[in-house]
Write a protein that holds these residues in place. Structure first.
Motif, short mmCIF file in Angstrom:
data_model
loop_
_atom_site.label_atom_id
_atom_site.label_comp_id
_atom_site.label_asym_id
_atom_site.label_seq_id
_atom_site.Cartn_x
_atom_site.Cartn_y
_atom_site.Cartn_z
N ILE A 166 0.86 -1.19 0.00
CA ILE A 166 0.00 0.00 0.00
C ILE A 166 0.89 1.24 0.00
O ILE A 166 1.72 1.42 0.89
N MET A 167 0.77 2.06 -1.03
CA MET A 167 1.51 3.33 -1.08
C MET A 167 0.53 4.46 -0.83
O MET A 167 -0.58 4.46 -1.40
N ALA A 168 0.92 5.42 0.03
CA ALA A 168 0.06 6.57 0.32
C ALA A 168 0.81 7.86 -0.02
O ALA A 168 1.97 8.03 0.38
N ASP A 169 0.17 8.74 -0.77
CA ASP A 169 0.75 10.04 -1.11
C ASP A 169 0.41 11.05 -0.01
O ASP A 169 -0.52 10.86 0.76
N ASN A 170 1.18 12.13 0.07
CA ASN A 170 0.88 13.29 0.91
C ASN A 170 0.87 13.02 2.41
O ASN A 170 0.09 13.63 3.15
N VAL A 171 1.71 12.14 2.87
CA VAL A 171 1.66 11.83 4.31
C VAL A 171 2.28 12.95 5.16
O VAL A 171 2.12 12.96 6.38
N ILE A 172 2.97 13.91 4.50
CA ILE A 172 3.48 15.10 5.20
C ILE A 172 2.59 16.31 4.88
O ILE A 172 2.11 17.02 5.75
N PHE A 173 2.38 16.53 3.56
CA PHE A 173 1.57 17.69 3.16
C PHE A 173 0.61 17.29 2.04
O PHE A 173 1.05 16.73 1.05
N PRO A 174 -0.69 17.46 2.14
CA PRO A 174 -1.41 18.03 3.30
C PRO A 174 -1.28 17.24 4.60
O PRO A 174 -1.52 17.80 5.66
N GLY A 175 -0.92 15.95 4.54
CA GLY A 175 -0.73 15.18 5.77
C GLY A 175 -1.95 14.35 6.13
O GLY A 175 -3.08 14.75 5.86
N CYS A 176 -1.68 13.19 6.72
CA CYS A 176 -2.78 12.28 7.16
C CYS A 176 -2.31 11.64 8.47
O CYS A 176 -2.02 10.43 8.52
N PRO A 177 -2.23 12.41 9.55
CA PRO A 177 -1.66 11.93 10.82
C PRO A 177 -2.36 10.70 11.39
O PRO A 177 -1.68 9.80 11.89
N ASP A 178 -3.69 10.63 11.28
CA ASP A 178 -4.38 9.46 11.86
C ASP A 178 -4.02 8.19 11.08
O ASP A 178 -3.84 7.11 11.64
N TYR A 179 -3.86 8.33 9.75
CA TYR A 179 -3.49 7.16 8.91
C TYR A 179 -2.09 6.69 9.30
O TYR A 179 -1.87 5.49 9.53
N LEU A 180 -1.15 7.65 9.39
CA LEU A 180 0.24 7.29 9.71
C LEU A 180 0.31 6.61 11.08
O LEU A 180 0.96 5.57 11.23
N GLU A 181 -0.38 7.18 12.05
CA GLU A 181 -0.38 6.61 13.40
C GLU A 181 -0.92 5.18 13.35
O GLU A 181 -0.37 4.26 13.94
N TYR A 182 -1.98 4.99 12.55
CA TYR A 182 -2.62 3.66 12.47
C TYR A 182 -1.68 2.62 11.86
O TYR A 182 -1.45 1.56 12.46
N VAL A 183 -1.13 2.93 10.69
CA VAL A 183 -0.31 1.90 10.03
C VAL A 183 1.00 1.65 10.77
O VAL A 183 1.48 0.52 10.86
N ARG A 184 1.59 2.75 11.33
CA ARG A 184 2.90 2.58 11.96
C ARG A 184 2.80 1.85 13.30
O ARG A 184 3.74 1.19 13.71
N ASN A 185 1.63 1.94 13.96
CA ASN A 185 1.47 1.27 15.26
C ASN A 185 0.82 -0.11 15.13
O ASN A 185 0.73 -0.84 16.10
N SER A 186 0.35 -0.42 13.91
CA SER A 186 -0.31 -1.73 13.75
C SER A 186 0.73 -2.81 13.51
O SER A 186 1.62 -2.65 12.66
N PRO A 187 0.64 -3.96 14.20
CA PRO A 187 1.57 -5.07 13.96
C PRO A 187 1.37 -5.68 12.57
O PRO A 187 2.20 -6.45 12.11
N LYS A 188 0.27 -5.33 11.91
CA LYS A 188 -0.06 -5.98 10.62
C LYS A 188 0.56 -5.27 9.43
O LYS A 188 0.42 -5.70 8.29
N PHE A 189 1.24 -4.13 9.69
CA PHE A 189 1.84 -3.40 8.55
C PHE A 189 3.32 -3.15 8.81
O PHE A 189 3.71 -2.77 9.91
N GLU A 190 4.10 -3.36 7.75
CA GLU A 190 5.54 -3.07 7.77
C GLU A 190 5.71 -1.77 6.99
O GLU A 190 5.45 -1.77 5.77
N CYS A 191 6.07 -0.67 7.67
CA CYS A 191 6.07 0.64 7.01
C CYS A 191 7.45 1.18 6.68
O CYS A 191 8.41 0.96 7.41
N THR A 192 7.51 1.89 5.54
CA THR A 192 8.73 2.60 5.13
C THR A 192 8.31 3.98 4.65
O THR A 192 7.36 4.11 3.88
N ASN A 193 9.03 5.02 5.14
CA ASN A 193 8.73 6.39 4.72
C ASN A 193 9.71 6.85 3.65
O ASN A 193 10.90 6.55 3.73
N TYR A 194 9.20 7.53 2.62
CA TYR A 194 10.06 8.03 1.53
C TYR A 194 9.91 9.55 1.48
O TYR A 194 9.00 10.06 0.84
#
Ligand SMILES: O=c1[nH]cnc2c(O)c(F)c(-c3ccc(F)cc3)cc12
Ligand SMILES: [Mg+2]
Length: 215
Positions: A166-194
């Motif tokens: 799953i690739m998500a655009d705009n995670v800094i601007f405009p930003g999606c803080p609740d999405y980032l918090e969800y995926v990064r804290n979930s054991p079911k997702f392995e996240c990488t930021n670009y």
């Protein structure tokens, strides 16, 4: 971003790009957006990050949420393997009309299917409508406040599988803080930021987030 932009970009593409040449259509859109007016396409810089993750995933069934003028759908379509397909959800019928024209002009109408409607209305029936069980690659690029809701829907509907990217655009601007918090804290997702830049801007920070689903 004004509503009048999409028809102008369509007009510019029809007048300046080579029909059937998807790479040229992408280049013409990028040149226009750098020189004439910014559009909310993922753009060339973040687009290259999308391309790389897309090639690594080498997906058969691709879902995009947020088609806009079809730019990212075209970027992915040119990297699609044989018999692979892109389904892209677009809520604005004006954007969907322009995207259909641009995708057809580029000759990718058989590889890209636009699904018109709100994501929460389209997702529940997408599997049977599109003859797809699960998606191998998902690009989220629509209203930032819907990213988390829609990812949870994809999970609950069983539309993503072990290893789906799953690739998500705009995670800094405009930003999606609740999405980032969800995926990064979930054991079911392995996240990488670009980290990158906002499309067609030199000095605004933005980033893409890759999340591999590992239930
Ligand atoms: O609504 C959007 N959907 C999808 N992608 C977007 C985006 O990449 C943006 F940069 C922006 C954006 C760019 C500049 C601004 F000042 C505000 C939003 C909006 C969207
Ligand atoms: Mg975007």
């Amino acid at each position: 971003h004004d509503e009048e932009f999409p028809p102008r970009i369509l007009d510019h593409v029809m007048k300046n790009a080579i029909k059937g040449d998807v790479t040229n259509v992408i280049d013409v859109i990028d040149k226009y957006c750098w020189s004439v007016e910014i559009a909310m396409n993922v753009g060339d810089v973040k687009g290259a990050i999308l391309d790389k993750s897309f090639l690594e995933a080498s997906p058969k069934n691709v879902l995009e949420i947020g088609c806009y003028c079809g730019y990212s759908a075209l970027r992915m379509s040119r990297l699609l393997k044989e018999d692979a397909k892109i389904f892209t959800i677009e809520a604005s019928s004006q954007y969907a009309d322009v995207a259909q024209e641009i995708i057809s002009f580029a000759g990718m109408e058989k590889k890209v299917q636009i699904l018109r409607g709100l994501s929460d209305e389209v997702l529940p029936t997408i599997a049977e409508k599109c003859g797809v069980r699960t998606f191998d690659f998902v690009f989220i690029d629509h209203a930032k406040e819907l990213y988390k809701r829609d990812l949870i829907m994809l999970e609950n509907l069983g539309l993503i599988r072990q290893g789906t990217t799953i690739m998500a655009d705009n995670v800094i601007f405009p930003g999606c803080p609740d999405y980032l918090e969800y995926v990064r804290n979930s054991p079911k997702f392995e996240c990488t930021n670009y980290p990158s830049k906002l499309e067609y801007c030199e000095n605004r920070e933005d980033a893409m987030e890759k999340s591999i689903y590992l239930p």
